[in-house]
Enzyme design. Structure first.
Site, short mmCIF file in Angstrom:
data_model
loop_
_atom_site.label_atom_id
_atom_site.label_comp_id
_atom_site.label_asym_id
_atom_site.label_seq_id
_atom_site.Cartn_x
_atom_site.Cartn_y
_atom_site.Cartn_z
N MET A 285 47.30 45.63 30.27
CA MET A 285 46.53 45.66 31.52
C MET A 285 47.19 44.69 32.49
O MET A 285 47.41 43.52 32.16
CB MET A 285 45.07 45.29 31.25
CG MET A 285 44.20 45.26 32.51
SD MET A 285 44.08 46.88 33.31
CE MET A 285 43.91 46.40 35.02
N GLU A 286 47.43 45.22 33.70
CA GLU A 286 48.28 44.52 34.67
C GLU A 286 47.57 43.42 35.44
O GLU A 286 47.78 43.28 36.65
CB GLU A 286 48.85 45.56 35.64
CG GLU A 286 47.80 46.26 36.54
CD GLU A 286 47.19 47.52 35.97
OE1 GLU A 286 47.17 47.67 34.73
OE2 GLU A 286 46.73 48.38 36.75
N HIS A 310 56.13 48.33 32.21
CA HIS A 310 55.04 49.04 32.86
C HIS A 310 54.07 48.07 33.54
O HIS A 310 53.78 48.21 34.74
CB HIS A 310 54.30 49.90 31.82
CG HIS A 310 53.16 50.69 32.38
ND1 HIS A 310 53.29 52.00 32.77
CD2 HIS A 310 51.88 50.34 32.66
CE1 HIS A 310 52.13 52.42 33.27
NE2 HIS A 310 51.26 51.43 33.20
N GLU A 311 53.60 47.09 32.79
CA GLU A 311 52.61 46.17 33.38
C GLU A 311 53.24 45.36 34.51
O GLU A 311 52.59 45.10 35.53
CB GLU A 311 52.00 45.26 32.31
CG GLU A 311 51.33 45.98 31.12
CD GLU A 311 50.43 47.14 31.52
OE1 GLU A 311 49.86 47.13 32.63
OE2 GLU A 311 50.29 48.09 30.71
N HIS A 314 53.37 47.28 37.78
CA HIS A 314 52.10 47.28 38.52
C HIS A 314 52.03 46.15 39.55
O HIS A 314 51.19 46.19 40.46
CB HIS A 314 50.92 47.15 37.56
CG HIS A 314 50.43 48.44 36.98
ND1 HIS A 314 50.01 49.50 37.76
CD2 HIS A 314 50.26 48.84 35.69
CE1 HIS A 314 49.61 50.49 36.97
NE2 HIS A 314 49.75 50.12 35.71
N GLU A 333 49.25 54.71 38.59
CA GLU A 333 49.90 54.91 37.29
C GLU A 333 51.17 55.77 37.36
O GLU A 333 52.10 55.55 36.59
CB GLU A 333 48.90 55.50 36.28
CG GLU A 333 47.70 54.60 36.00
CD GLU A 333 48.06 53.23 35.43
OE1 GLU A 333 49.21 53.03 34.97
OE2 GLU A 333 47.17 52.34 35.46
N ASP A 388 36.79 56.68 33.04
CA ASP A 388 37.32 56.65 31.67
C ASP A 388 37.29 58.04 31.03
O ASP A 388 38.10 58.33 30.15
CB ASP A 388 36.48 55.71 30.78
CG ASP A 388 36.61 54.25 31.20
OD1 ASP A 388 37.60 53.92 31.88
OD2 ASP A 388 35.71 53.47 30.84
N TYR A 396 49.78 59.52 34.86
CA TYR A 396 50.96 58.77 34.46
C TYR A 396 52.23 59.64 34.53
O TYR A 396 53.15 59.35 35.28
CB TYR A 396 50.82 58.29 33.01
CG TYR A 396 49.82 57.19 32.80
CD1 TYR A 396 50.24 55.89 32.60
CD2 TYR A 396 48.44 57.44 32.79
CE1 TYR A 396 49.34 54.86 32.40
CE2 TYR A 396 47.54 56.42 32.59
CZ TYR A 396 47.99 55.13 32.39
OH TYR A 396 47.09 54.12 32.20
N ARG A 570 43.50 49.94 19.48
CA ARG A 570 44.14 50.53 20.66
C ARG A 570 43.88 52.03 20.65
O ARG A 570 44.31 52.74 19.74
CB ARG A 570 45.64 50.24 20.62
CG ARG A 570 46.36 50.74 21.83
CD ARG A 570 47.83 50.34 21.77
NE ARG A 570 48.57 50.99 22.84
CZ ARG A 570 49.88 51.01 22.93
NH1 ARG A 570 50.61 50.42 22.00
NH2 ARG A 570 50.47 51.62 23.93
N1 BES Z 1 46.10 49.97 34.05
C1 BES Z 1 46.41 50.61 32.82
C2 BES Z 1 45.25 50.64 31.87
C3 BES Z 1 44.02 51.34 32.41
C4 BES Z 1 44.12 52.49 33.19
C5 BES Z 1 42.77 50.85 32.11
C6 BES Z 1 42.97 53.10 33.68
C7 BES Z 1 41.63 51.47 32.59
C8 BES Z 1 41.73 52.60 33.38
C9 BES Z 1 47.63 49.98 32.15
O1 BES Z 1 48.61 49.57 33.05
C10 BES Z 1 48.28 51.05 31.33
O2 BES Z 1 48.60 52.05 31.91
N2 BES Z 1 48.49 50.85 30.04
C11 BES Z 1 49.18 51.81 29.21
C12 BES Z 1 50.63 51.39 29.12
C13 BES Z 1 51.61 52.46 28.74
C14 BES Z 1 51.59 53.64 29.65
C15 BES Z 1 53.02 51.87 28.69
C16 BES Z 1 48.49 51.80 27.86
O3 BES Z 1 47.58 50.99 27.70
O4 BES Z 1 48.81 52.56 27.00
ZN ZN Z 2 49.42 51.32 34.01
#
Ligand code: BES
Ligand code: ZN
Length: 614
Positions: A285-286, A310-311, A314, A333, A388, A396, A570
């Site tokens: 999480m960024e 990735h983070e 952001h 994303e 969510d 993405y 996760r």
């Molecule tokens: N910002 C997201 C996580 C997120 C998105 C939380 C939407 C709640 C709602 C974070 O940057 C992310 O995309 N994480 C990915 C990373 C992966 C694509 C490298 C993850 O958690 O898998």
């Molecule tokens: Zn992200």
């Protein structure tokens, strides 16, 4: 809520910013931004591990937008409000009238505060509840050190309101300061300047001088030690995983330097990482200045460090230039996935970057078959759903493929100028997809006419699925893996003659993801005997193998799968496994494993897995 061309000057480092997105309609907030905007918030909170709650107050500094307005509306969810004071124009603190409506759906409970004057400040005394959707509370036994409790927040998308009464919409921005008190031997960190947090004494001060959307306010606390990686980067972690994390992520400074060169100077000062317990429901999480990271990417060989890229990405797409509503998530994303891959190319080379593109594109194409068509549009229509619930690879990877498409059409040179110009133009602002389309048309499509039409861009953004001529990244290395796989499957080659000792984790992932789901038990056992896949220490590889094994009814994995599901929270690494298991004769087994694992999962992961077994 409709905001029409509301601009309001916020003086920050001598710059004036438009803090509200011009035409944003955020259906996920009760906030009345047309009347009043909170430009700064100060948090004064005690972290109470015993009662699993935050307790104290938040003080909002208010900028009134409408001379008749006297009401401030905030988002809350599962908060107890004790009292509210406000500062009159004469500087006196007076009690304010307020009503906390009953909870209504995903938005939570609307908090309406009535003032007699246009208050310059409002102070809300409150506490969160143990079930706060944006917090996870871990007992000492659930941590690596086993000695101290741990807690952390995850506010994106609409969970900040479960631990702060706030205008919880990415269409607005606020600065913040905080004083956080903890038990003496626990260190607290936040998405802010942490330099006052070095002395572990239970009393911590934070300052975030740059305006950010509320979903980026973040806190973590536990038995955290600290190690520098470079002049700009450090890691906070429990001592047990600190050194391994530093070794895994010591390319972070190189990533920052490369990104600066491509897209303009990093805007946030330090870039530190906070290592979370394995129950963190995301990969990362960024949170600004302090990305939150799952320990499941500490693989020992840097094979999963694209998560850091990735983070970090952001810090430009998302934190600097922000989606105005959660229907515009692809602006965060998709751009971030694109920039992530450009960083990986710069730091680890083109071959690895293309492998990652190909793995992601294959993952997207597989998911597209199972998502309702309307949810495969980049510009999502949430229709009141919790953001969510519509979460997928679409924002993405479809987003990333769209940007790769534009890069290929216009050429890197022109496209890089466009992306950098876009980050500059919208720095510290939020925008909607519609505004982006206008910007794209003016600064790329019309600037270099005859290459990509506006209609084509709109097809990518507003139509379901992938356009016919979408890029289809292919990797030479993967093609070779395919031919070895075919040779083995058709009996022309034995396993020990495959060049697997040279395979990277990416080539292994491609191999496992492309084996037939009805491979048969003999071949499954042969693979396992040769490569001990059941006991892989790489969480992504283990996941890919377990998915294949569940599909094949290969029983030898179950003790290891139990440990995987119990030890990791996760969502990406557990939810598809539960889903697959739930439609086999292992459903009861999976349910028993879940009952055991559930108390250790984050509320978000609990919700997702509960829905599978309902
Ligand atoms: N910002 C997201 C996580 C997120 C998105 C939380 C939407 C709640 C709602 C974070 O940057 C992310 O995309 N994480 C990915 C990373 C992966 C694509 C490298 C993850 O958690 O898998
Ligand atoms: Zn992200």
């Amino acid at each position: 809520m409709k905001l029409s061309a509301l601009t309001f000057g916020l003086t920050m480092a001598g710059l004036s910013h438009t803090v509200l997105a011009a035409d944003a309609v955020d259906e996920h907030t009760f906030a009345n931004l047309k009347d009043v905007v909170s430009t700064h918030l100060h948090l004064d909170l005690d972290i109470d591990f015993e009662d699993k709650q935050l307790e104290g107050f938040v003080e909002h500094t208010l900028a009134w937008q409408n001379s008749h307005a006297r009401t401030l509306v905030l988002d809350t969810r599962d908060l107890e409000i004790d009292k509210i004071l406000y500062q009159s124009p004469q500087g006196k603190w007076l009690p304010a009238q307020f009503t906390l409506a009953p909870r209504s759906g995903v938005k939570g409970a609307k908090l309406t505060i009535q003032f007699k004057h246009q208050a310059s400040k409002a102070r809300i005394y409150y506490n969160s509840l143990p079930q706060a959707s944006g917090l996870q509370w871990l007992t000492p036994v659930q941590t690596a050190s086993k000695t101290h409790p741990f807690m952390y927040s995850q506010s994106q998308a609409i969970h900040a309101r479960s631990w702060i009464p706030v205008q919880d919409t990415p269409a607005m921005r606020t600065t913040y300061t905080a004083r956080i008190q903890t038990p003496k031997d626990v260190r607290a960190v936040m998405s802010a300047d942490n330099s006052e947090a070095f002395i572990k004494d239970g009393d911590y001060w934070f300052d975030m001088p740059q305006a950010i959307p509320p979903y980026l306010i973040a806190i973590g606390a536990g038995n955290l030690e600290y190690k520098e990686m470079s002049h700009q980067t450090a890691i906070f972690a429990e001592p047990q995983i600190l050194d391994a994390s530093v070794a895994e992520f010591n390319d972070t400074q190189a990533m920052i330097d490369k990104t600066n060169a491509m897209y303009g100077e990093y805007a946030w000062g330090r870039y530190d990482l906070l290592m979370l317990p394995p129950s963190f429901p995301f990969g990362g999480m960024e949170n600004p200045r302090l990305s939150f990271i799952t320990p499941t990417v500490v693989a020992g060989d840097k094979s999963l460090v694209n998560l850091i890229a990735h983070e970090l990405a952001h810090s430009w797409s998302g934190n600097l230039v922000t989606n105005a509503t959660w229907e515009d998530l692809w602006l965060n994303e998709g751009f971030t996935s694109y920039v992530e891959n450009r960083i990986m190319e710069e730091v680890f080379g083109r071959d690895r970057a293309v492998m990652e593109q190909a793995l992601d594109a294959a993952g997207l194409r597989a998911q597209l078959k199972n998502i309702p068509a309307p949810d495969t549009r980049l510009n999502l229509k949430l229709n009141g759903r919790d953001p969510d619930d519509a979460f997928s690879k679409v924002p993405y990877i479809k987003g990333q493929l769209f940007l790769i498409y534009l890069e290929e059409k216009f050429g890197r040179e022109k496209f890089d100028v466009f992306v950098k110009g876009y980050f500059d133009a919208y720095a510290f602002k939020s925008l909607t997809t519609a505004e982006f389309v206008q910007y794209l048309d003016k600064h790329l499509l019309k600037k270099h006419p005859g290459i990509v039409s506006l209609n084509k861009a709109k097809e990518w953004i507003y139509q379901p699925g992938l356009p016919e001529d979408a890029p289809n990244p292919t990797s030479d290395a993967f093609n070779q893996v395919d031919s070895h796989m075919q040779a083995w499957l058709s009996g022309n080659k034995s396993l020990d003659t495959l060049p697997t000792s040279n395979w990277t984790v990416h080539e292994w992932l491609h191999f496992l993801n492309n084996l037939p789901r009805d491979l048969g038990l003999d071949k499954m056992a042969a693979l396992d005997n040769a490569f001990n896949l059941t006991n892989s220490s790489n969480a992504e590889l283990a996941f890919a193998w377990y998915m294949l094994a569940v599909g094949n009814g290969y029983q030898a994995i179950y003790p290891a799968l139990d440990a995987h599901l119990s030890g990791i929270g996760r969502r990406k690494l557990i939810v598809p496994l539960y889903k697959a298991l739930a439609s086999t004769d292992r459903r009861d087994w999976a349910y028993r494993v879940y009952q055991k694992a559930r108390p250790g999962y984050h509320p978000l992961a609990q919700g997702t897995v509960d829905a599978i077994f309902e």
